[in-house]
Structure formats: C-alpha cells, structure tokens
Design an enzyme around this catalytic site. Structure first.
Site, PDB file in Angstrom:
ATOM      1  N   HIS A  66       0.799  -1.176   0.009  1.00 53.68           N
ATOM      2  CA  HIS A  66      -0.191   0.147   0.046  1.00 53.68           C
ATOM      3  C   HIS A  66       0.880   1.142  -0.031  1.00 53.68           C
ATOM      4  O   HIS A  66       1.706   1.556   0.890  1.00 53.68           O
ATOM      5  CB  HIS A  66      -0.910  -0.161   1.109  1.00 53.68           C
ATOM      6  CG  HIS A  66      -1.844  -1.092   1.263  1.00 53.68           C
ATOM      7  ND1 HIS A  66      -3.061  -1.107   0.335  1.00 53.68           N
ATOM      8  CD2 HIS A  66      -1.913  -2.292   1.755  1.00 53.68           C
ATOM      9  CE1 HIS A  66      -3.822  -2.228   0.880  1.00 53.68           C
ATOM     10  NE2 HIS A  66      -2.968  -3.101   1.367  1.00 53.68           N
ATOM     11  N   LEU A  67       0.912   2.091  -1.242  1.00 56.14           N
ATOM     12  CA  LEU A  67       1.948   3.311  -1.357  1.00 56.14           C
ATOM     13  C   LEU A  67       1.022   4.344  -1.022  1.00 56.14           C
ATOM     14  O   LEU A  67       1.870   5.533  -0.923  1.00 56.14           O
ATOM     15  CB  LEU A  67       2.437   3.240  -2.569  1.00 56.14           C
ATOM     16  CG  LEU A  67       3.546   2.160  -2.908  1.00 56.14           C
ATOM     17  CD1 LEU A  67       3.897   1.984  -4.410  1.00 56.14           C
ATOM     18  CD2 LEU A  67       4.576   2.242  -1.960  1.00 56.14           C
ATOM     19  N   ARG A  68      -0.263   4.302  -0.801  1.00 58.52           N
ATOM     20  CA  ARG A  68      -1.202   5.625  -0.180  1.00 58.52           C
ATOM     21  C   ARG A  68      -1.283   6.738  -1.199  1.00 58.52           C
ATOM     22  O   ARG A  68      -1.831   7.601  -0.761  1.00 58.52           O
ATOM     23  CB  ARG A  68      -0.678   5.953   1.264  1.00 58.52           C
ATOM     24  CG  ARG A  68      -0.480   4.903   2.101  1.00 58.52           C
ATOM     25  CD  ARG A  68      -1.960   4.436   2.416  1.00 58.52           C
ATOM     26  NE  ARG A  68      -1.933   3.456   3.554  1.00 58.52           N
ATOM     27  CZ  ARG A  68      -2.751   2.190   3.685  1.00 58.52           C
ATOM     28  NH1 ARG A  68      -3.562   1.886   2.446  1.00 58.52           N
ATOM     29  NH2 ARG A  68      -2.771   1.394   4.712  1.00 58.52           N
ATOM     30  N   ASP A 155      -8.930  -4.829  -2.608  1.00 61.93           N
ATOM     31  CA  ASP A 155      -8.329  -5.189  -1.454  1.00 61.93           C
ATOM     32  C   ASP A 155      -8.591  -3.924  -0.414  1.00 61.93           C
ATOM     33  O   ASP A 155      -8.681  -2.817  -0.716  1.00 61.93           O
ATOM     34  CB  ASP A 155      -6.648  -5.135  -1.762  1.00 61.93           C
ATOM     35  CG  ASP A 155      -6.051  -5.542  -0.325  1.00 61.93           C
ATOM     36  OD1 ASP A 155      -6.740  -6.671   0.353  1.00 61.93           O
ATOM     37  OD2 ASP A 155      -5.359  -4.897   0.239  1.00 61.93           O
ATOM     38  N   ASN A 278      -5.889  -6.743   8.866  1.00 62.44           N
ATOM     39  CA  ASN A 278      -7.142  -7.242   8.424  1.00 62.44           C
ATOM     40  C   ASN A 278      -6.540  -8.178   7.269  1.00 62.44           C
ATOM     41  O   ASN A 278      -5.947  -7.564   6.256  1.00 62.44           O
ATOM     42  CB  ASN A 278      -8.089  -6.248   7.884  1.00 62.44           C
ATOM     43  CG  ASN A 278      -9.386  -7.071   7.584  1.00 62.44           C
ATOM     44  OD1 ASN A 278      -9.356  -8.086   7.697  1.00 62.44           O
ATOM     45  ND2 ASN A 278     -10.373  -6.029   6.830  1.00 62.44           N
ATOM     46  N   ASP A 305       1.806  -6.893   2.761  1.00 64.02           N
ATOM     47  CA  ASP A 305       0.483  -6.021   3.013  1.00 64.02           C
ATOM     48  C   ASP A 305       1.244  -4.828   3.812  1.00 64.02           C
ATOM     49  O   ASP A 305       0.675  -4.573   4.996  1.00 64.02           O
ATOM     50  CB  ASP A 305      -0.390  -7.053   3.938  1.00 64.02           C
ATOM     51  CG  ASP A 305      -1.794  -6.188   4.001  1.00 64.02           C
ATOM     52  OD1 ASP A 305      -1.949  -5.357   3.374  1.00 64.02           O
ATOM     53  OD2 ASP A 305      -2.520  -6.944   4.817  1.00 64.02           O
ATOM     54  N   HIS A 309       0.145   3.865   8.002  1.00 62.46           N
ATOM     55  CA  HIS A 309      -0.829   4.613   8.514  1.00 62.46           C
ATOM     56  C   HIS A 309      -0.225   5.826   9.479  1.00 62.46           C
ATOM     57  O   HIS A 309       0.712   5.301  10.376  1.00 62.46           O
ATOM     58  CB  HIS A 309      -1.948   3.966   9.662  1.00 62.46           C
ATOM     59  CG  HIS A 309      -2.787   3.147   8.903  1.00 62.46           C
ATOM     60  ND1 HIS A 309      -3.752   3.465   7.739  1.00 62.46           N
ATOM     61  CD2 HIS A 309      -3.083   1.679   8.596  1.00 62.46           C
ATOM     62  CE1 HIS A 309      -4.184   2.621   7.506  1.00 62.46           C
ATOM     63  NE2 HIS A 309      -3.836   1.335   7.965  1.00 62.46           N
ATOM     64  N   GLY A 324      -3.654  -2.398   9.714  1.00 63.54           N
ATOM     65  CA  GLY A 324      -2.479  -2.537   8.808  1.00 63.54           C
ATOM     66  C   GLY A 324      -1.202  -2.179   9.573  1.00 63.54           C
ATOM     67  O   GLY A 324      -1.164  -1.446  10.688  1.00 63.54           O
TER      68      GLY A 324
HETATM   69 ZN   LIG Z   1      -6.386  -6.883   2.135  1.00 60.34          ZN
END
Ligand SMILES: [Zn+2]
Length: 439
Positions: A66-68, A155, A278, A305, A309, A324
């Site tokens: 996740h690079l946001r 996702d 999650n 994953d 945050h 996360g």
């Molecule tokens: Zn997921």
C-alpha cells in the site's frame, strides 16, 4: 566479457539459483548480468560490492504494497514506500489500488506508474475490480489491462456480490489478467476488530471469525470452477481451503504475510492498535497452518501487506483504528527466521521473488509496461540485474530511525531478527549499499 563494460562486480557471495547455491562473483554491465565466475577482476571504475558471507539472490517482489498515493501522502508516497522496499531487498512492488481516488481508471494508474519511474524499486499497479472499490459496478478492466495492469483487486474489501465477481472473472479470463481477492465476507466479519476467539471475549472487542475468510475462499473456488479464470487469494491467515483447490488443479494462487507467520491474537492484550490488521492476527494453530502452507507449496508467495498509517490515525482506541502495519523492511528477516529451519535459501527466495514475480507477470518472458525490467531471476548471464544481497548471519534490529516509510506503525520496534539485507541492485544500479539507500 571483453566487449562489454563491466559496471558492478558483486564479490565473494553465494548465488541463489533454482537448484541451490553456487559460489560465484557476479559481473553486471549496466542493467544486465553478464557473467558469473569463481573470480572476476573488476575493471577500473567499476563498483565492487562486498558480498562475503552473503546470499546473492534475485530482487524480491512484493505482490501487496500500500503506497497511499494519491490521497494519503501523509502516510506514504510512491517515493518513500519504494525506498522502504529497496532497503528491504525488493526490486519490484505491486501498488494496491485502495488509494483516494482508487486506481479504477487508466488516468490514476498512469499517474502512479509515472511516479514510480524514478523510485528505488519498480512500481507496478493493481487495478480495482469495481468502480471506487464500491462493489457495485465493474471498473474498466480492459482499459487498465491495456496499460499493462495484470492484477485486479478491491483489496481492503472483498467483492461481496458473487454474480458481479463471476462477471469480473469472465472479463478477466478474456483479457488474460488475474483477479486477487481480499477474502472477507462483510456480513460475517460484522465490523469486528480482531480474531473471534478466547482473546476477543476476554478483551471485550468485537470478533471476526475465521469463517469470514474461509467462506469467501470457498465461494471463489466455486467461481474458478465455473469460469475457469484464475484467482489469487491475498493475505491468507488460514491454510485449509486452498489445499483442496490445489489438489483439483484449479488455477488458484495464494500469498501470506509475515505477521501471520509470526504473531497471534494474544498480542492484542494491551489494546495497542499497532496489532490491528485485516485479516486479523489469529491463533497459534493458524500461524502453524500458514507456515506449513508456505513450506508445502499450498501458499505460493510471501507478500508484505505493507500498510502505512500516519501516527494520528492509529492514535485512537483499538476498535476505531484502521487496520494495517508496515512490512517491507522486515519481511525477509522475518521469513528467514521463521522458514529457514525448514526451507533452504532457494525456496525462501522463490517464495519472495520468483513466485510473486510469476503471479504479477513480471518475469523475463512476460510482456511488461514500458520501462519495466524482468524480476524473479534466475540470476544468469543475460538476466536483468535486479538483485537482493542478504547476509544470513547478520541481525536486523528494528529501529524507527532506519525506517524509510513516512509512517511508524510497526509492531517490531526493538525486536531483532536473523539476517539482514545488505545491498539491493535495481536495473544494475546499487540503490542500497551496506543497508544505506544511495539516493
Ligand atoms: Zn486486504
């Protein structure tokens, strides 16, 4: 070797190949591996990397980062996330589409791919399956596939509507792309905050039963039977249901995250939101099942994953915090520590490089987006010079000051793991030398 200009020599390491280890120096000329020999003399001007005592393997590939960006740049950017990836030994990551806006159009995908061009790791993207990841209408899968997008996922949420998922699979099959499912039945999960079990009862937190994950895996296996289209199962926290599908020879693949190989729901005892993920941390026997699944091939790949945050968003009560944790800079040392008692270096590198590269279609024979190179090895003359050099006898001590992520949500501060990433080479450029990013 006489006609090419050697730019980098990796000296004194053991090269990890599909059939085992081979003691060899490795010469690179620009973005290509040109020679593996017992001893290679470095010409004047070449960079020499000391790899004595190290494993020289193909650069790692993360299926789940996740690079946001766009939308949550306070938590991570393509630049900062790719920097963390390089420090973790990764040469390619697949950026998840749950950005704001979601990667559900060619425009957003193009923007993220463009941001990745100067990054310290190659950035591929997953597209959303449905518009806005809202689970109502299909995203323009064909338009995204034309840009080279190979994986599609909502996702953060599973596609709840089975009929919509079936249609998406029909389209995906026609396009030759793969749908990746976040397996969670929203009704069964029911707004839970942690694994439903003895600890959720003791702590008074709403639980998510394992059945919320397993029932969607089971439904999607039925849809794979129906459509013949492949499905990749994201971050499995239990092993059982996929085993059956593999026995039938169905085109399913699966990944598991390092935290599901190491941590259990007992960690939540102090209500620290850093342990909220999650799917949630589950039981000791689930952790064992995940490790067994990785060791026996039921689970194909390790995926981080990596879910940054910003501190203020995690600084809330456990049940309100977003799920996360960071993963890119700790994945290989954790996998090494957990798996190396059972698996040799070639299998561990396969789980983190060749297998995820094959699932993301980033291998040598795959068509790739413009400017992308091949990942997943094997390291041989002619291969793309994407390389991870790992010292299995060093120690990784997790220290906040060494994290490249813009976020700080790792549960491992102060913990140490066996092995450390020493150098990372991207398209022939040493982007990390002695655990320090070079630009
Ligand atoms: Zn997921």
């Amino acid at each position: 070797m006489t006609e090419v200009k050697v730019t980098v020599v990796i000296r004194g390491g053991s090269v990890v190949g599909p059939d085992g280890l081979r003691r060899a120096d490795v010469a690179l000329a620009g973005p290509v591996v040109v020679a593996l020999e017992e001893t290679i003399d470095a010409p004047a001007g070449a960079v020499v990397l000391d790899a004595r005592g190290c494993l020289v393997g193909p650069g790692l590939v993360d299926l789940h980062t996740h690079l946001r960006q766009p939308g949550r740049e306070e938590a991570e950017t393509v630049e900062s996330g790719a920097r963390a990836a390089a420090l973790g030994g990764y040469t390619a990551v697949v950026a998840m589409p749950n950005t704001e806006p979601a990667i559900d159009s060619a425009g957003v995908a193009r923007d993220v791919l463009a941001l990745g061009r100067a990054a310290l790791a190659e950035v591929a993207v997953s597209g959303a399956i449905t518009l806005g990841r809202a689970g109502k209408a299909l995203a323009p899968l064909g338009e995204l596939a034309a840009l080279g997008v190979q994986l599609f996922t909502d996702d953060g949420a599973g596609v709840q509507d089975g009929a919509l998922m079936r249609r998406a699979l029909d389209y995906a099959k026609g396009l030759g792309v793969t749908l990746a499912q976040h397996c969670e039945d929203d009704y069964l999960a029911g707004g839970g905050a942690m694994h439903e079990g003895c600890w959720s009862s003791r702590l008074g937190l709403p639980g998510i039963p394992a059945a919320a994950e397993e029932s969607m895996v089971a439904r999607d296996i039925q849809l794979v039977r129906l459509t013949g289209a492949p499905v990749h199962f994201l971050h499995l926290s239990t092993g059982g249901s996929v085993e059956q599908a593999k026995r039938e020879g169905l085109p399913v693949t699966a990944e598991a995250a390092p935290h599901h190989m190491l941590l259990t729901h007992a960690e939540v005892v102090g209500y620290d939101p850093v342990f909220k993920v999650n799917p949630p941390l589950r039981t000791e026997s689930d952790v064992t099942a995940v490790i067994e699944g990785l060791c026996d091939g039921t689970i194909d790949a390790v995926a981080t994953d990596h879910a940054p945050h910003a501190p203020e968003s995690k600084d809330v009560p456990f049940d309100l915090a977003p799920p996360g944790m960071l993963g890119l800079q700790t994945a290989l040392p954790i996998a090494w520590q957990v798996l190396s008692p059972t698996l040799g270096p070639q299998r561990i590198f396969a789980l983190m490089s060749a297998a995820p590269a094959a699932i993301a279609r980033l291998r040598g024979t795959d068509p790739r987006p413009a400017g992308h190179s091949a990942h997943g090895g094997p390291l041989e003359a002619g291969a793309a010079a994407n390389i991870c050099i790992f010292d299995p006898s060093a120690t990784t001590v997790v220290d906040l000051s060494r994290l490249a992520s813009r976020s700080r949500n790792t549960p491992y501060v102060g913990r140490s793991f066996t092995g450390a990433v020493r150098h990372t080479i991207l398209r022939g450029e040493p982007v990390v030398i002695d655990a320090v990013a070079q630009r």
